[in-house]
Structure formats: structure tokens, C-alpha cells
Design a protein around this motif. Structure first.
Motif, PDB file in Angstrom:
ATOM      1  N   ILE A   1      35.526  36.453 -22.752  1.00  0.00           N
ATOM      2  CA  ILE A   1      36.310  35.613 -21.842  1.00  0.00           C
ATOM      3  C   ILE A   1      36.783  36.403 -20.626  1.00  0.00           C
ATOM      4  CG2 ILE A   1      38.388  34.205 -21.621  1.00  0.00           C
ATOM      5  CD1 ILE A   1      38.152  33.616 -24.618  1.00  0.00           C
ATOM      6  N   ASN A   2      37.281  37.617 -20.867  1.00  0.00           N
ATOM      7  CA  ASN A   2      37.802  38.417 -19.755  1.00  0.00           C
ATOM      8  C   ASN A   2      36.705  38.834 -18.787  1.00  0.00           C
ATOM      9  OD1 ASN A   2      40.445  38.251 -20.686  1.00  0.00           O
ATOM     10  ND2 ASN A   2      40.243  40.080 -21.955  1.00  0.00           N
ATOM     11  N   ASN A   3      35.502  39.055 -19.291  1.00  0.00           N
ATOM     12  CA  ASN A   3      34.379  39.345 -18.397  1.00  0.00           C
ATOM     13  C   ASN A   3      34.010  38.113 -17.573  1.00  0.00           C
ATOM     14  OD1 ASN A   3      33.408  42.111 -18.627  1.00  0.00           O
ATOM     15  ND2 ASN A   3      32.968  41.651 -20.761  1.00  0.00           N
ATOM     16  N   LEU A   4      34.023  36.945 -18.218  1.00  0.00           N
ATOM     17  CA  LEU A   4      33.707  35.705 -17.494  1.00  0.00           C
ATOM     18  C   LEU A   4      34.727  35.443 -16.395  1.00  0.00           C
ATOM     19  CD1 LEU A   4      32.665  33.316 -20.422  1.00  0.00           C
ATOM     20  CD2 LEU A   4      31.170  34.294 -18.660  1.00  0.00           C
ATOM     21  N   LEU A   5      35.995  35.725 -16.680  1.00  0.00           N
ATOM     22  CA  LEU A   5      37.045  35.503 -15.686  1.00  0.00           C
ATOM     23  C   LEU A   5      36.886  36.402 -14.461  1.00  0.00           C
ATOM     24  CD1 LEU A   5      40.181  35.143 -18.017  1.00  0.00           C
ATOM     25  CD2 LEU A   5      39.034  33.336 -16.713  1.00  0.00           C
TER      26      LEU A   5
ATOM     27  N   SER B   1      28.599  41.235 -24.626  1.00  0.00           N
ATOM     28  CA  SER B   1      29.690  41.164 -25.596  1.00  0.00           C
ATOM     29  C   SER B   1      29.454  40.031 -26.595  1.00  0.00           C
ATOM     30  CB  SER B   1      31.032  40.958 -24.880  1.00  0.00           C
ATOM     31  OG  SER B   1      31.383  42.100 -24.121  1.00  0.00           O
ATOM     32  N   THR B   2      28.901  38.915 -26.099  1.00  0.00           N
ATOM     33  CA  THR B   2      28.568  37.801 -26.988  1.00  0.00           C
ATOM     34  C   THR B   2      27.499  38.218 -27.982  1.00  0.00           C
ATOM     35  OG1 THR B   2      29.079  36.180 -25.257  1.00  0.00           O
ATOM     36  CG2 THR B   2      27.726  35.430 -27.105  1.00  0.00           C
ATOM     37  N   GLY B   3      26.468  38.874 -27.473  1.00  0.00           N
ATOM     38  CA  GLY B   3      25.398  39.353 -28.342  1.00  0.00           C
ATOM     39  C   GLY B   3      25.897  40.361 -29.361  1.00  0.00           C
ATOM     40  N   ARG B   4      26.784  41.263 -28.916  1.00  0.00           N
ATOM     41  CA  ARG B   4      27.346  42.266 -29.824  1.00  0.00           C
ATOM     42  C   ARG B   4      28.099  41.594 -30.966  1.00  0.00           C
ATOM     43  NH1 ARG B   4      28.031  47.404 -29.346  1.00  0.00           N
ATOM     44  NH2 ARG B   4      29.989  47.228 -30.497  1.00  0.00           N
ATOM     45  N   PHE B   5      28.933  40.634 -30.620  1.00  0.00           N
ATOM     46  CA  PHE B   5      29.754  39.997 -31.651  1.00  0.00           C
ATOM     47  C   PHE B   5      28.894  39.225 -32.653  1.00  0.00           C
ATOM     48  CE2 PHE B   5      32.498  36.521 -33.227  1.00  0.00           C
ATOM     49  CZ  PHE B   5      33.475  37.297 -33.843  1.00  0.00           C
ATOM     50  N   LEU B   6      27.920  38.465 -32.160  1.00  0.00           N
ATOM     51  CA  LEU B   6      27.073  37.676 -33.041  1.00  0.00           C
ATOM     52  C   LEU B   6      26.213  38.569 -33.933  1.00  0.00           C
ATOM     53  CD1 LEU B   6      25.923  34.861 -30.577  1.00  0.00           C
ATOM     54  CD2 LEU B   6      27.645  34.711 -32.392  1.00  0.00           C
ATOM     55  N   LEU B   7      25.615  39.585 -33.358  1.00  0.00           N
ATOM     56  CA  LEU B   7      24.730  40.460 -34.130  1.00  0.00           C
ATOM     57  C   LEU B   7      25.500  41.325 -35.110  1.00  0.00           C
ATOM     58  CD1 LEU B   7      21.775  41.293 -34.464  1.00  0.00           C
ATOM     59  CD2 LEU B   7      22.120  43.039 -32.712  1.00  0.00           C
TER      60      LEU B   7
ATOM     61  N   PHE C   1      20.194  47.975 -29.419  1.00  0.00           N
ATOM     62  CA  PHE C   1      19.557  47.133 -28.404  1.00  0.00           C
ATOM     63  C   PHE C   1      20.057  47.476 -26.998  1.00  0.00           C
ATOM     64  CE2 PHE C   1      18.920  44.756 -32.243  1.00  0.00           C
ATOM     65  CZ  PHE C   1      17.712  44.093 -32.084  1.00  0.00           C
ATOM     66  N   GLY C   2      20.872  48.516 -26.914  1.00  0.00           N
ATOM     67  CA  GLY C   2      21.420  48.905 -25.621  1.00  0.00           C
ATOM     68  C   GLY C   2      22.650  48.126 -25.230  1.00  0.00           C
ATOM     69  N   TRP C   3      23.221  47.378 -26.195  1.00  0.00           N
ATOM     70  CA  TRP C   3      24.435  46.619 -25.914  1.00  0.00           C
ATOM     71  C   TRP C   3      25.645  47.438 -26.336  1.00  0.00           C
ATOM     72  CZ3 TRP C   3      22.392  41.646 -28.803  1.00  0.00           C
ATOM     73  CH2 TRP C   3      21.294  41.140 -28.095  1.00  0.00           C
ATOM     74  N   GLY C   4      26.001  48.405 -25.525  1.00  0.00           N
ATOM     75  CA  GLY C   4      27.124  49.271 -25.841  1.00  0.00           C
ATOM     76  C   GLY C   4      28.446  48.530 -25.726  1.00  0.00           C
ATOM     77  N   ARG C   5      29.436  49.010 -26.473  1.00  0.00           N
ATOM     78  CA  ARG C   5      30.757  48.385 -26.440  1.00  0.00           C
ATOM     79  C   ARG C   5      31.434  48.651 -25.105  1.00  0.00           C
ATOM     80  NH1 ARG C   5      32.710  50.704 -30.605  1.00  0.00           N
ATOM     81  NH2 ARG C   5      32.339  49.037 -32.105  1.00  0.00           N
ATOM     82  N   LYS C   6      31.924  47.602 -24.472  1.00  0.00           N
ATOM     83  CA  LYS C   6      32.647  47.719 -23.205  1.00  0.00           C
ATOM     84  C   LYS C   6      33.759  46.678 -23.217  1.00  0.00           C
ATOM     85  CE  LYS C   6      32.074  47.876 -18.162  1.00  0.00           C
ATOM     86  NZ  LYS C   6      33.195  46.937 -17.892  1.00  0.00           N
ATOM     87  N   HIS C   7      34.885  47.074 -23.755  1.00  0.00           N
ATOM     88  CA  HIS C   7      35.980  46.123 -23.910  1.00  0.00           C
ATOM     89  C   HIS C   7      36.681  45.858 -22.583  1.00  0.00           C
ATOM     90  CE1 HIS C   7      39.012  43.745 -25.734  1.00  0.00           C
ATOM     91  NE2 HIS C   7      39.988  44.588 -25.507  1.00  0.00           N
ATOM     92  N   GLU C   8      36.981  44.594 -22.337  1.00  0.00           N
ATOM     93  CA  GLU C   8      37.730  44.189 -21.146  1.00  0.00           C
ATOM     94  C   GLU C   8      38.998  43.487 -21.600  1.00  0.00           C
ATOM     95  OE1 GLU C   8      37.148  44.309 -17.695  1.00  0.00           O
ATOM     96  OE2 GLU C   8      35.464  45.666 -18.024  1.00  0.00           O
ATOM     97  N   GLU C   9      40.140  43.889 -21.049  1.00  0.00           N
ATOM     98  CA  GLU C   9      41.412  43.290 -21.397  1.00  0.00           C
ATOM     99  C   GLU C   9      41.874  42.358 -20.278  1.00  0.00           C
ATOM    100  OE1 GLU C   9      43.706  46.807 -21.825  1.00  0.00           O
ATOM    101  OE2 GLU C   9      42.917  47.277 -23.808  1.00  0.00           O
ATOM    102  N   PHE C  10      42.780  41.438 -20.627  1.00  0.00           N
ATOM    103  CA  PHE C  10      43.266  40.506 -19.617  1.00  0.00           C
ATOM    104  C   PHE C  10      44.053  41.234 -18.527  1.00  0.00           C
ATOM    105  CE2 PHE C  10      46.124  37.217 -17.887  1.00  0.00           C
ATOM    106  CZ  PHE C  10      45.172  36.299 -17.492  1.00  0.00           C
TER     107      PHE C  10
END
Length: 257
Positions: A93-97, A107-113, A129-138
Motif C-alpha cells: 500500500i505504501n509503495n502504491l501511495l 512486495s505483493t509477489g513476496r508476500f504471496l510466495l 526470484f530477485g524480489w528482495g525485501r524493501k519495506h516502506e512505511e507510511f
């Protein structure tokens, strides 16, 4: 209006009031060092002393060392991954914002997989798959839209923060699944993250101890870290007499998830 919205509105009003008071303070109301970012320094410094000299020295550090020594490394990594996996929906959500659609997709792919094949996040196949963790906060979302940090806060038993950071954390707690996790499971999650991240800060202790003023060092490192996050690792270059120390410190912080 729901109780949740009432609480959110009340908190935002209270924090906004604190922010405005801090931003409108006269020089005599600023901290002892005259730092406009730290109008509450006379309160923050004693709390820092308590955190560093007592809470960390006698509780968090020994607990972290015992945890690292006595718990299997693979198991530790797994439960730490599970704790961080719960942050992925808020990152989406925070990335979309912020219009970061590619990062939101990752992030969606990471969570689902990781939540399925990775057994609720215990394993991290998404990284393969190269989807490294990159957390975004509000709080980073607010920063990206030009909202300032607000007054610096040193929280008892928790460490450095700011008004913007606290508003961001409050909002993040109302994203799914954090909003539906009960108090005790969430407390365990927070404890695991705290123990693991404290163990990862071991190498920075000497740098902190060698600083002329540990309080100022931590405060400046905090604001640089926040700026680093808001600008996705490419903040505007500013001159500082402690640039080399901070740069080394931030490089180390960047390796901590």
C-alpha cells in the motif's frame, strides 16, 4: 464514525498540535543544543540515558546475546523472516501511495510466495526470484510528499523517533494483517525483531561509544537514516563534520532488515 477512526483522528490532532508547538518554538524553547529539530532535548536526553545505560545494558543486550547463543541460527532466521513477512502488505500500500508500482508488485509477489511456498514466511523463496525485501512505511509516504520530520522524540525503551515517524507507525498498524493480530502474538513478533536487530547492531557499538556525544550521534544518525529511506538511498548531499562516521554507520544500518 467507528472507534478506530475516532482514535486515529484524536491521535493525529494531538500529534499535529505537538508538531506545531515544536515548529513554532522560540530559540529559548529549543533544546539545550539549540537544535530546532529537538525542542524536547531536556526530556529526550534523560530518556536516552535510561535507554542506553540501563534498558539496553541490563535487558536488551543480554537478552539478545542469550537469544543468539542459545537458539539455532536457521530457526532464528526463519522466525525473523515470518515476523518481517507480516510487513509486506503495508509495504504494498505504501509503495502504491508513492507511485512505486514496480516495488508494490514485488512486495505483493513476496508476500504471496513466502506465505505459501515459504510456509508463512519462514523461508524466503521470493529472494531467489530477485524480489528482495524493501519495506516502506507510511512515515516515508508522508516524507515523500514533503511532510517534515517534526520534533525529535526519544521513546522510553524503544529509542529514537519523530512525530512523523510515530504517525506513520500508527497508520501502519491499521493495515491488514497487523490490525487483526492480537496483543500477545504481536508482542512476540516485536520481541523477535528487537532481539535480532539488536544483535546486528553489535558491530556499531564501538563507533557509538567513541563518539563525543552519544545522544547527538544517535539523533543525527536517525535523521540521516530517515532521509535515506525517504529518498530511496539517494538523499541530497549535505556537508557535515561527522560525514565519514555517519556514512560508515549508515552503511551498516542499511544491511539490517
Amino acid at each position: 464514525m467507528s472507534r478506530t477512526l475516532i482514535h486515529l483522528k484524536s491521535l493525529c490532532i494531538a500529534l499535529t498540535t505537538i508538531w506545531l508547538v515544536g515548529c513554532s518554538s522560540t530559540p529559548s524553547q529549543e533544546g539545550a543544543s539549540g537544535d530546532p529539530k529537538d525542542p524536547l532535548e531536556t526530556i529526550n536526553r534523560p530518556i536516552w540515558t535510561f535507554n542506553w545505560e540501563y534498558a539496553d545494558k541490563y535487558v536488551l543486550k543480554p537478552a539478545s546475546e542469550a537469544y543468539v547463543t542459545n537458539v539455532n541460527e536457521d530457526f532464528r532466521a526463519g522466525v525473523y523472516n515470518m515476523a518481517l513477512n507480516l510487513n509486506e502488505p503495508s509495504a504494498v500500500i505504501n509503495n502504491l501511495l508513492q507511485g512505486k508500482f514496480s516495488d508494490a508488485a514485488k512486495s505483493t509477489g513476496r508476500f504471496l510466495l513466502n506465505s505459501t511456498i515459504g510456509l508463512l514466511g519462514f523461508f524466503d523463496p521470493a529472494s531467489d526470484f530477485g524480489w528482495g525485501r524493501k519495506h516502506e512505511e507510511f512515515g516515508e509516504v508522508l516524507g515523500s510528499y514533503g511532510v517534515g520530520d517534526g520534533p525529535y522524540l526519544m521513546l522510553p525503551g524503544m529509542g529514537p523517533s519523530s512525530v512523523r515517524d510515530e504517525v506513520g507507525d500508527f497508520v501502519d498498524r491499521y493495515y491488514w494483517p497487523m490490525a487483526v493480530i492480537d496483543f500477545w502474538p504481536n508482542l512476540v513478533r516485536i520481541g523477535i525483531i528487537a532481539l535480532e536487530q539488536r544483535s546486528q547492531l553489535k558491530d556499531q557499538e564501538q563507533m557509538l561509544e567513541n563518539s563525543a556525544d552519544t545522544y547527538e550521534f544517535v539523533k543525527n544518525a536517525y535523521f540521516q537514516n530517515m532521509k535515506f529511506k525517504v529518498y530511496d538511498g539517494n538523499p541530497p548531499i549535505e556537508e557535515s563534520e561527522d560525514d565519514e562516521d555517519f556514512e560508515a554507520f549508515m552503511d551498516e544500518l542499511d544491511t539490517i532488515e
